[in-house]
Design a protein around this motif. Structure first.
Motif, PDB file in Angstrom:
ATOM      1  N   ARG A  54      20.330   1.796  35.262  1.00 31.86           N
ATOM      2  CA  ARG A  54      20.826   3.103  34.449  1.00 31.86           C
ATOM      3  C   ARG A  54      21.745   2.763  33.466  1.00 31.86           C
ATOM      4  NH1 ARG A  54      21.223   6.294  39.641  1.00 31.86           N
ATOM      5  NH2 ARG A  54      22.452   4.289  40.007  1.00 31.86           N
TER       6      ARG A  54
ATOM      7  N   THR B 164      19.372   1.256  27.474  1.00 32.38           N
ATOM      8  CA  THR B 164      19.128   0.542  28.752  1.00 32.38           C
ATOM      9  C   THR B 164      18.718  -0.856  28.493  1.00 32.38           C
ATOM     10  OG1 THR B 164      16.868   0.991  28.663  1.00 32.38           O
ATOM     11  CG2 THR B 164      18.560   2.434  29.902  1.00 32.38           C
TER      12      THR B 164
ATOM     13  N   GLY C  26      12.679   1.681  38.500  1.00 36.99           N
ATOM     14  CA  GLY C  26      12.967   3.109  37.870  1.00 36.99           C
ATOM     15  C   GLY C  26      13.495   3.412  36.621  1.00 36.99           C
ATOM     16  N   ILE C  27      13.580   2.537  35.984  1.00 35.22           N
ATOM     17  CA  ILE C  27      14.164   2.517  34.694  1.00 35.22           C
ATOM     18  C   ILE C  27      13.220   3.554  33.709  1.00 35.22           C
ATOM     19  CG2 ILE C  27      12.822   0.989  33.207  1.00 35.22           C
ATOM     20  CD1 ILE C  27      15.640  -0.288  32.274  1.00 35.22           C
ATOM     21  N   ASP C  28      14.137   4.530  32.928  1.00 32.85           N
ATOM     22  CA  ASP C  28      13.675   5.634  32.224  1.00 32.85           C
ATOM     23  C   ASP C  28      13.029   5.048  31.102  1.00 32.85           C
ATOM     24  OD1 ASP C  28      13.230   7.684  30.817  1.00 32.85           O
ATOM     25  OD2 ASP C  28      15.558   8.396  30.722  1.00 32.85           O
TER      26      ASP C  28
ATOM     27  N   ASP D 253      11.635   6.637  28.606  1.00 33.29           N
ATOM     28  CA  ASP D 253      11.773   7.185  27.535  1.00 33.29           C
ATOM     29  C   ASP D 253      13.268   7.634  27.132  1.00 33.29           C
ATOM     30  OD1 ASP D 253       9.103   7.672  26.707  1.00 33.29           O
ATOM     31  OD2 ASP D 253       8.937   9.309  28.332  1.00 33.29           O
ATOM     32  N   HIS D 254      14.152   6.806  27.856  1.00 33.42           N
ATOM     33  CA  HIS D 254      15.675   6.902  27.597  1.00 33.42           C
ATOM     34  C   HIS D 254      15.843   6.721  25.844  1.00 33.42           C
ATOM     35  CE1 HIS D 254      20.042   6.557  28.111  1.00 33.42           C
ATOM     36  NE2 HIS D 254      19.878   5.343  27.110  1.00 33.42           N
TER      37      HIS D 254
ATOM     38  N   THR E  16      13.742   5.410  21.190  1.00 32.93           N
ATOM     39  CA  THR E  16      13.215   4.970  22.832  1.00 32.93           C
ATOM     40  C   THR E  16      12.947   3.639  22.788  1.00 32.93           C
ATOM     41  OG1 THR E  16      10.942   5.535  22.283  1.00 32.93           O
ATOM     42  CG2 THR E  16      12.511   7.205  23.314  1.00 32.93           C
TER      43      THR E  16
END
Length: 235
Positions: free
Chosen positions: A133, A141, A162-164, A166-167, A174
Motif C-alpha cells: 500500500r 504504488t 492485495g495491491i489496489d 485501481d489506485h 491508474t
C-alpha cells in the motif's frame, strides 16, 4: 558567525535584530554537532552501492547498523536496489533490512524494485513483509510504474498481492491508464493490459479530463491495446 547589526539602525529595529541574532546563536549553541559516521557505516554504504556482498558482511560484522542512512536518507538495501544489485539486496533483506524504509524522495527498496522491474528483489521484499500500500513521491504504488515501463513479470508478481489495481496517483492515473498513456502499445504492454483486466481493473475509469483508457489507446494508435479494451467493455 553572524554579522553584527549596523550601528545606524534605528533603536527599536536594532534591538529586534540583536534579539534575533541572540536567539539564533542560542539555538546554534544548543544544537549538538553531528558526529561523523563510523568507518564501518561508510564501508557498509559503499559496499551496498557497489553490490559487494562480502564487504557488506564485513561491515555488518564490524558493527555497522543495518538501517543506517546516507545524506539522502538511503539505507543500504535501497542503495543496493538502486544499483540493480540483486544478490546484495537479497542478502540485506535476509539480514532483516527494512524494505519499506523510504528516503528523502520517498523511494523504498520495494517501490524502486517495482519501478525498475527487479522482480527477484520484489519477491524477496514481499516475503519480508513489504507494504504494497506504500506510495512513491507521485502518489503511486509499486504497480503503477511497473505497468508504465512494461515490466511484465514484476506486474504479474505484484498482482498476486492485495495491491489496489485501481489506485489513482497524483497525476490522476491508474496502472491501466499509465500502461496506455506512457506505454508503447507493444507486446509487453498488451500483456500488462490483459493482466490488469483479468485482475478486475475498471476498464472505463477515466483520467481527470474524462478520457478513458480506450480513448487514449485510439489517440495513440495502439490498435491491439484498443481491441483488448473494447473486448472488456471499454468505451
Amino acid at each position: 558567525m553572524f554579522d553584527a547589526p549596523r550601528a545606524c539602525l534605528p533603536g527599536a529595529r536594532r534591538r529586534r535584530v540583536l534579539a534575533l541574532l541572540a536567539g539564533l546563536a542560542g539555538v546554534a549553541a544548543a544544537t549538538p554537532a553531528m558526529s561523523a559516521p563510523s568507518p564501518a557505516i561508510l564501508d557498509l554504504l559503499r559496499a551496498a552501492a557497489a553490490g559487494d556482498v562480502p564487504a557488506i558482511e564485513r561491515a555488518l560484522a564490524a558493527g555497522a547498523e543495518l538501517e543506517t542512512r546516507d545524506a539522502r536518507g538511503r539505507t543500504p538495501v535501497l542503495l543496493a536496489t538502486q544499483g540493480g544489485h540483486v544478490a546484495a539486496a537479497r542478502r540485506l533483506i535476509a539480514r532483516g533490512a527494512d524494505v519499506n524504509a523510504q528516503d528523502a524522495q520517498q523511494d523504498s527498496a520495494f517501490l524502486l524494485a517495482g519501478a525498475r522491474g527487479l522482480t527477484e528483489i520484489v519477491r524477496a521484499a514481499l516475503a519480508a513483509g513489504a507494504d504494497w500500500r506504500i506510495t512513491n513521491r507521485y502518489g503511486g504504488t509499486a504497480l503503477i510504474p511497473a505497468c508504465e515501463r512494461g515490466h511484465v513479470e514484476t506486474v504479474r508478481l505484484l498482482l498476486t498481492t492485495g495491491i489496489d489495481v485501481d489506485h489513482v496517483n497524483r497525476l490522476g492515473w491508474t496502472a491501466l491508464l499509465e500502461a496506455v498513456i506512457l506505454g508503447q502499445g507493444g507486446a509487453p504492454h498488451q500483456e500488462i493490459v490483459r493482466l490488469l483486466l483479468a485482475r478486475g481493473a475498471r476498464v472505463n475509469l477515466a483520467d481527470r479530463d474524462g478520457i478513458t483508457p480506450l480513448r487514449h489507446a485510439l489517440r495513440q494508435g495502439q490498435a491491439e491495446v484498443a481491441a483488448l479494451l473494447r473486448a472488456a467493455g471499454g468505451r
